[in-house]
Design a protein around this motif. Structure first.
Motif, PDB file in Angstrom:
ATOM      1  N   ILE A 195      35.621  55.912  38.768  1.00 44.77           N
ATOM      2  CA  ILE A 195      34.558  56.234  37.822  1.00 44.77           C
ATOM      3  C   ILE A 195      33.519  55.120  37.807  1.00 44.77           C
ATOM      4  N   ALA A 196      33.974  53.866  37.885  1.00 48.75           N
ATOM      5  CA  ALA A 196      33.039  52.735  37.939  1.00 48.75           C
ATOM      6  C   ALA A 196      32.175  52.802  39.198  1.00 48.75           C
ATOM      7  N   ASP A 197      32.766  53.236  40.322  1.00 50.57           N
ATOM      8  CA  ASP A 197      31.987  53.402  41.555  1.00 50.57           C
ATOM      9  C   ASP A 197      30.905  54.464  41.383  1.00 50.57           C
ATOM     10  N   ILE A 198      31.269  55.579  40.732  1.00 47.35           N
ATOM     11  CA  ILE A 198      30.301  56.649  40.505  1.00 47.35           C
ATOM     12  C   ILE A 198      29.190  56.164  39.574  1.00 47.35           C
ATOM     13  N   LEU A 199      29.566  55.392  38.553  1.00 43.66           N
ATOM     14  CA  LEU A 199      28.570  54.809  37.651  1.00 43.66           C
ATOM     15  C   LEU A 199      27.578  53.953  38.432  1.00 43.66           C
ATOM     16  N   ASP A 200      28.085  53.072  39.290  1.00 38.58           N
ATOM     17  CA  ASP A 200      27.209  52.183  40.060  1.00 38.58           C
ATOM     18  C   ASP A 200      26.291  52.957  40.991  1.00 38.58           C
ATOM     19  N   ASP A 201      26.801  54.063  41.535  1.00 39.72           N
ATOM     20  CA  ASP A 201      26.052  54.778  42.566  1.00 39.72           C
ATOM     21  C   ASP A 201      25.140  55.859  42.006  1.00 39.72           C
ATOM     22  N   LEU A 202      25.650  56.634  41.032  1.00 40.06           N
ATOM     23  CA  LEU A 202      24.921  57.822  40.584  1.00 40.06           C
ATOM     24  C   LEU A 202      24.465  57.766  39.133  1.00 40.06           C
ATOM     25  N   GLY A 203      25.035  56.857  38.340  1.00 43.10           N
ATOM     26  CA  GLY A 203      24.598  56.711  36.952  1.00 43.10           C
ATOM     27  C   GLY A 203      25.585  57.271  35.951  1.00 43.10           C
ATOM     28  N   GLY A 204      25.408  56.832  34.699  1.00 42.41           N
ATOM     29  CA  GLY A 204      26.343  57.173  33.635  1.00 42.41           C
ATOM     30  C   GLY A 204      26.345  58.634  33.249  1.00 42.41           C
ATOM     31  N   ALA A 205      25.229  59.341  33.436  1.00 37.21           N
ATOM     32  CA  ALA A 205      25.187  60.749  33.060  1.00 37.21           C
ATOM     33  C   ALA A 205      26.181  61.576  33.873  1.00 37.21           C
ATOM     34  N   HIS A 206      26.491  61.127  35.104  1.00 34.43           N
ATOM     35  CA  HIS A 206      27.499  61.818  35.925  1.00 34.43           C
ATOM     36  C   HIS A 206      28.900  61.266  35.659  1.00 34.43           C
ATOM     37  N   ALA A 207      28.998  59.953  35.460  1.00 35.76           N
ATOM     38  CA  ALA A 207      30.318  59.322  35.379  1.00 35.76           C
ATOM     39  C   ALA A 207      30.985  59.496  34.023  1.00 35.76           C
ATOM     40  N   ARG A 208      30.218  59.474  32.942  1.00 32.67           N
ATOM     41  CA  ARG A 208      30.853  59.463  31.616  1.00 32.67           C
ATOM     42  C   ARG A 208      31.581  60.762  31.281  1.00 32.67           C
ATOM     43  N   ASN A 212      18.603  40.176  41.921  1.00 33.68           N
ATOM     44  CA  ASN A 212      18.657  41.291  42.860  1.00 33.68           C
ATOM     45  C   ASN A 212      18.995  40.842  44.277  1.00 33.68           C
ATOM     46  N   ARG A 213      18.566  39.638  44.653  1.00 38.73           N
ATOM     47  CA  ARG A 213      18.920  39.142  45.994  1.00 38.73           C
ATOM     48  C   ARG A 213      20.427  38.941  46.126  1.00 38.73           C
ATOM     49  N   PHE A 214      21.069  38.549  45.038  1.00 37.85           N
ATOM     50  CA  PHE A 214      22.518  38.323  45.075  1.00 37.85           C
ATOM     51  C   PHE A 214      23.321  39.601  44.837  1.00 37.85           C
ATOM     52  N   ARG A 215      22.670  40.681  44.456  1.00 38.22           N
ATOM     53  CA  ARG A 215      23.385  41.896  44.052  1.00 38.22           C
ATOM     54  C   ARG A 215      23.902  42.660  45.271  1.00 38.22           C
ATOM     55  N   PRO A 216      25.174  43.065  45.274  1.00 37.67           N
ATOM     56  CA  PRO A 216      25.695  43.879  46.379  1.00 37.67           C
ATOM     57  C   PRO A 216      24.895  45.167  46.541  1.00 37.67           C
ATOM     58  N   SER A 217      24.698  45.598  47.770  1.00 37.13           N
ATOM     59  CA  SER A 217      23.858  46.773  48.038  1.00 37.13           C
ATOM     60  C   SER A 217      24.396  48.035  47.379  1.00 37.13           C
ATOM     61  N   ALA A 218      25.721  48.106  47.148  1.00 39.68           N
ATOM     62  CA  ALA A 218      26.310  49.310  46.560  1.00 39.68           C
ATOM     63  C   ALA A 218      26.008  49.447  45.072  1.00 39.68           C
ATOM     64  N   GLU A 219      25.565  48.387  44.426  1.00 43.46           N
ATOM     65  CA  GLU A 219      25.322  48.421  42.981  1.00 43.46           C
ATOM     66  C   GLU A 219      23.925  48.960  42.694  1.00 43.46           C
ATOM     67  N   ARG A 220      23.751  50.235  42.943  1.00 44.99           N
ATOM     68  CA  ARG A 220      22.434  50.835  42.778  1.00 44.99           C
ATOM     69  C   ARG A 220      22.012  50.870  41.310  1.00 44.99           C
ATOM     70  N   GLN A 221      22.956  51.153  40.409  1.00 41.71           N
ATOM     71  CA  GLN A 221      22.635  51.238  38.990  1.00 41.71           C
ATOM     72  C   GLN A 221      22.155  49.886  38.440  1.00 41.71           C
ATOM     73  N   GLY A 222      22.846  48.808  38.842  1.00 39.77           N
ATOM     74  CA  GLY A 222      22.440  47.483  38.398  1.00 39.77           C
ATOM     75  C   GLY A 222      21.090  47.079  38.968  1.00 39.77           C
ATOM     76  N   ARG A 223      20.847  47.420  40.233  1.00 38.57           N
ATOM     77  CA  ARG A 223      19.565  47.096  40.860  1.00 38.57           C
ATOM     78  C   ARG A 223      18.432  47.880  40.201  1.00 38.57           C
ATOM     79  N   LEU A 224      18.678  49.149  39.875  1.00 35.82           N
ATOM     80  CA  LEU A 224      17.686  49.968  39.196  1.00 35.82           C
ATOM     81  C   LEU A 224      17.280  49.336  37.872  1.00 35.82           C
TER      82      LEU A 224
END
Length: 446
Positions: A163-176, A360-372
């Motif tokens: 669920i945390a992976d889905i949150l990072d990738d697609l957002g809380g509206a899908h994961a929650r 953002n430079r240090f942020r892993p590429s998979a963390e789309r939600q955090g980068r957004l």
């Protein structure tokens, strides 16, 4: 027939007398509290005079009155305490498992979620201390037919990670919604199941992680009362599991929530409580907690403490090794994000922007939600500094991620993009960005 006389509200009068609260002061505080609920109220000192004489505000306003009094008195006050009758908050079941299932069930149902979220975030909430909840779990009725083992606990932990992976990738509206459904259909029954004491404690700990994550998602969906309810349940589960890590992590999440809502003193109080509740913490958890303390200190303009805590954060993070936990982890990107908050609160805007870029430079590429979120915040801050073209560049990067995610946090940034750039629409960079934003809006609406 003579008009029926009202009974003066002596309870409200007593509370106002206790805090030296004037009618106009209370009215302003109620209007501010209601605004956090998305409810527009226009009470003034004459409204409070009517309440004192015995009239009662409409039901949806009573929570705002109680919360305003709580904040002014710096202690919890309920609508009943204020002589206003019941508010909108549903009753809390005493049993942890039943409470988790009831909360998740309401969160799954859009029609019930509106009622669930109607309660106001409480800045005066009394947080249960670890000693008060440690090892305490309600007795479960006899007749249980399910017996849990370590494999079931691993299932909960793996699902939480997914669920945390889905949150990072697609957002809380899908994961929650997935998290809420899993809490109701699987985790709640597991919490009521039989098993060894070791297994039952481990299940409470695993459940606390998922409940904490679900509260985190509700917070970022701007449903702050729901998030607060999940957080309190996570504290109780962590205490019952004697799990200091999740208890402290949840308190830190509550501190972050308070900071989002502008309650600097409350944020610092919760961050300090989290640090005090972790007498023995590894370097990564220490960094995690110190960073939030730094932010809280900056919000109350305690410059010395803020920079001291940042130094402690960096020192602790430099000693951390091994796996960075996906749930509530802390890394260099998170540290730079805290640096950015501290510097912005203390007035160093240029350095705050540089820290966001480093984050953002240090942020892993998979963390789309955090980068957004970081790019949205960066763009807003550059715009506040009137660096319009740089802001457009950050908004462009924000849109790269926004098109593939769903959540209130991204929607809030997107609304700011469209509204904030209107005064600059004559600039070529703004016109180009606005055209792209219109296309994104069409795609989102399709």
């Amino acid at each position: 027939m003579a008009p029926r006389s009202r009974t003066p509200n002596l309870a409200l009068a007593g509370l106002m007398r206790e805090g030296g609260i004037g009618n106009a002061q209370l009215a302003r505080a109620v209007n501010r509290a209601a605004a956090e609920l998305g409810v527009t109220l226009h009470y003034d000192k004459s409204s409070v005079s009517h309440w004192l004489k015995g009239s009662v505000p409409k039901k949806e306003a009573r929570d705002a009155v109680a919360e305003a009094l709580s904040r002014l008195l710096k202690r919890p006050v309920s609508p009943v305490d204020a002589g206003l009758g019941a508010g909108t908050d549903p009753d809390e079941p005493a049993d942890i498992a039943a409470g988790v299932m009831d909360l998740g069930r309401a969160d799954m149902d859009p029609s019930r979620r509106a009622v669930l979220g109607a309660g106001l975030y409480s800045a005066a909430l009394v947080v249960p201390g670890f000693d008060a909840v440690a090892g305490r779990a309600e007795a479960t009725p006899a007749g249980r037919t399910v017996r849990i083992g370590m494999g079931d606990i691993e299932t909960v932990r793996k699902m939480t990670e997914n669920i945390a992976d889905i949150l990072d990738d697609l957002g809380g509206a899908h994961a929650r919604p997935m998290a809420a459904a899993f809490l109701v259909n699987t985790v709640g029954p597991y919490l009521k199941a039989d098993g060894t004491e070791e297994a039952r404690k481990a299940m409470r700990s695993a459940a606390a992680d998922l409940v904490y994550l679900t509260g985190w998602m509700a917070m970022y969906e701007r449903e702050h009362r729901i998030g607060q309810r999940y957080y309190v349940k996570a504290l109780k589960l962590a205490g019952a599991a004697e799990d200091h890590l999740t208890y402290c992590r949840t308190l830190r999440g509550m501190a972050l929530q308070a900071s989002h809502l502008g309650h600097g003193a409350k944020s610092l109080e919760l961050a300090d409580s989290a640090a005090e509740a972790a007498p023995v913490a590894g370097p990564r958890l220490t960094a995690f907690l110190r960073g939030q303390q730094a932010h809280g200190a900056a919000m109350v303009q305690d410059r010395r403490q803020a920079f001291t805590r940042l130094r402690e954060t960096e020192e602790a993070l430099s000693q951390a090794d091994g796996r960075n936990d996906h749930i509530g982890g802390y890394d260099r990107a998170a540290y730079e994000f805290h640096v950015a908050h501290v510097l912005w609160e203390l007035g160093d805007r240029s350095e705050s922007v540089r820290a966001l870029r480093r984050s953002n430079r240090f942020r892993p590429s998979a963390e789309r939600q955090g980068r957004l979120h970081t790019n949205g915040l960066l763009a807003r801050r550059l715009l506040a500094m009137r660096h319009v073209e740089e802001s457009c560049e950050a908004w462009d990067r924000f849109l790269d991620d926004y098109t593939g995610t769903s959540g209130a946090r991204g929607d809030e940034h997107f609304a700011t993009l469209r509204d904030g750039l209107r005064p600059y629409r004559q600039l070529p960079a703004v016109r180009q960005l606005s055209e792209r934003a219109q296309e994104v809006a069409r795609l989102k609406a399709a």
